[in-house]
Design a protein around this motif. Sequence first.
Motif, PDB file in Angstrom:
ATOM      1  N   SER A  14       0.836  -1.214   0.000  1.00 44.52           N
ATOM      2  CA  SER A  14       0.000   0.000   0.000  1.00 44.52           C
ATOM      3  C   SER A  14       0.862   1.253   0.000  1.00 44.52           C
ATOM      4  O   SER A  14       0.581   2.223  -0.714  1.00 44.52           O
ATOM      5  CB  SER A  14      -0.928   0.006   1.214  1.00 44.52           C
ATOM      6  N   LEU A  15       1.919   1.246   0.800  1.00 46.63           N
ATOM      7  CA  LEU A  15       2.819   2.398   0.861  1.00 46.63           C
ATOM      8  C   LEU A  15       3.541   2.603  -0.468  1.00 46.63           C
ATOM      9  O   LEU A  15       3.724   3.736  -0.926  1.00 46.63           O
ATOM     10  CB  LEU A  15       3.835   2.222   1.996  1.00 46.63           C
ATOM     11  N   GLN A  16       3.929   1.504  -1.110  1.00 43.84           N
ATOM     12  CA  GLN A  16       4.602   1.607  -2.408  1.00 43.84           C
ATOM     13  C   GLN A  16       3.649   2.147  -3.470  1.00 43.84           C
ATOM     14  O   GLN A  16       3.995   3.061  -4.234  1.00 43.84           O
ATOM     15  CB  GLN A  16       5.134   0.233  -2.824  1.00 43.84           C
ATOM     16  N   VAL A  17       2.453   1.581  -3.526  1.00 41.69           N
ATOM     17  CA  VAL A  17       1.461   2.031  -4.502  1.00 41.69           C
ATOM     18  C   VAL A  17       1.114   3.496  -4.275  1.00 41.69           C
ATOM     19  O   VAL A  17       1.069   4.296  -5.218  1.00 41.69           O
ATOM     20  CB  VAL A  17       0.189   1.156  -4.424  1.00 41.69           C
ATOM     21  N   ALA A  99      -5.439   4.059  -8.125  1.00 42.94           N
ATOM     22  CA  ALA A  99      -5.227   5.053  -7.076  1.00 42.94           C
ATOM     23  C   ALA A  99      -5.071   6.453  -7.662  1.00 42.94           C
ATOM     24  O   ALA A  99      -5.579   7.431  -7.102  1.00 42.94           O
ATOM     25  CB  ALA A  99      -3.989   4.682  -6.249  1.00 42.94           C
ATOM     26  N   VAL A 100      -4.395   6.551  -8.801  1.00 42.34           N
ATOM     27  CA  VAL A 100      -4.207   7.845  -9.459  1.00 42.34           C
ATOM     28  C   VAL A 100      -5.549   8.448  -9.864  1.00 42.34           C
ATOM     29  O   VAL A 100      -5.836   9.623  -9.596  1.00 42.34           O
ATOM     30  CB  VAL A 100      -3.300   7.702 -10.701  1.00 42.34           C
ATOM     31  N   ALA A 160      -5.034   7.647  -1.857  1.00 46.56           N
ATOM     32  CA  ALA A 160      -4.519   6.470  -2.573  1.00 46.56           C
ATOM     33  C   ALA A 160      -4.332   5.299  -1.616  1.00 46.56           C
ATOM     34  O   ALA A 160      -4.572   4.137  -1.970  1.00 46.56           O
ATOM     35  CB  ALA A 160      -3.204   6.823  -3.264  1.00 46.56           C
ATOM     36  N   LEU A 161      -3.904   5.610  -0.394  1.00 44.27           N
ATOM     37  CA  LEU A 161      -3.681   4.565   0.605  1.00 44.27           C
ATOM     38  C   LEU A 161      -4.977   3.834   0.942  1.00 44.27           C
ATOM     39  O   LEU A 161      -4.983   2.630   1.196  1.00 44.27           O
ATOM     40  CB  LEU A 161      -3.093   5.195   1.875  1.00 44.27           C
ATOM     41  N   LEU A 207      -1.814   5.407   9.917  1.00 48.69           N
ATOM     42  CA  LEU A 207      -1.139   6.083   8.804  1.00 48.69           C
ATOM     43  C   LEU A 207      -1.959   7.269   8.313  1.00 48.69           C
ATOM     44  O   LEU A 207      -1.425   8.368   8.101  1.00 48.69           O
ATOM     45  CB  LEU A 207      -0.907   5.092   7.658  1.00 48.69           C
ATOM     46  N   SER A 208      -3.258   7.059   8.135  1.00 46.64           N
ATOM     47  CA  SER A 208      -4.124   8.136   7.640  1.00 46.64           C
ATOM     48  C   SER A 208      -4.207   9.280   8.641  1.00 46.64           C
ATOM     49  O   SER A 208      -4.217  10.457   8.259  1.00 46.64           O
ATOM     50  CB  SER A 208      -5.526   7.589   7.350  1.00 46.64           C
TER      51      SER A 208
END
Length: 223
Positions: A14-17, A99-100, A160-161, A207-208
Motif C-alpha cells: 500500500s505504501l509503495q502504490v 489510485a491515481v 490512494a492509501l 497512517l491516515s
Amino acid sequence: MTTGTQFLSPILLSLQVSSVASLFVFVLALFAAWMMKRCRFAGKGLLETLFILPLVLPPTVVGFGLLLLLGRRSWLGRFMEWLFSQPLVFTWWAAVIAAVVVAFPLVYQTIKTGFASIDADLEDAARSMGASERQVFRYVTLPLARKSLITGYLLGFARALGEFGATMMVAGNIPGKTQTIPTAIYIAVEAGDMELAAYWVLAIVFLSFGFVAVTLRLNGRNP
C-alpha cells in the motif's frame, strides 16, 4: 496462522502504490490546475467536469471503466500488453492507476483552490518586470501556493492509501502482488478473521491519521 511477512506485505505494498500514485497525481493535478487557471478554450467546463467526476462516482464504477479501458478488448489494453509483455490488469501498475484516477480530483481541487487564492496583482507585477510565464509560475505562483501544494500531495497520498473499490476491480487481490491494506481487510473479514482485519484497520487508521494531522497543522489548525 498469519506470519509477520504476510501481515506486513499489504502494508508495504500500500505504501509503495501510494508513493508512486501520489507523485503521478501531484504532477497531473498541478499541470491541470495551472492549465485551467491560465487557459481559455471551448469545452473548459466539460473538461473540468471530467476531472471531478471520479470524486462523485462509486469507486467500483471507476474500476469497471478502467477495466474496460485497460483490458485486452481495448486498443489501449492491447498496446499496454505489447509494451509491458503482459496484460496490465491485475498487476501492481493497475493498482497504481486506480489510485491515481480516484485521488486525482481531490488533489486537483486542493491545488486549484490554492492557485485561486493568489493575488493576481503579484503575478502581473512580475510580468510587468519582464518575467516570462515560466518564471512567474516558478518564482511567484508555486511559492505562494506552497501550502496548498503540500496539502494536496498529502491528501492524495492518504486517498490512494485507502483506495479499495477501483483497485479491487482492476487489480484484484493477489497476495504479495496487488493486495493492499483495504483489500486485505475485506478478504480477512470474509474469511472470518476479525482479529487480523482489526490489526490492518489499526495500521491504516494510524497512517491516515498521521497524514491528516500534518495537513491540519500545515494549515494552522491543531488535530
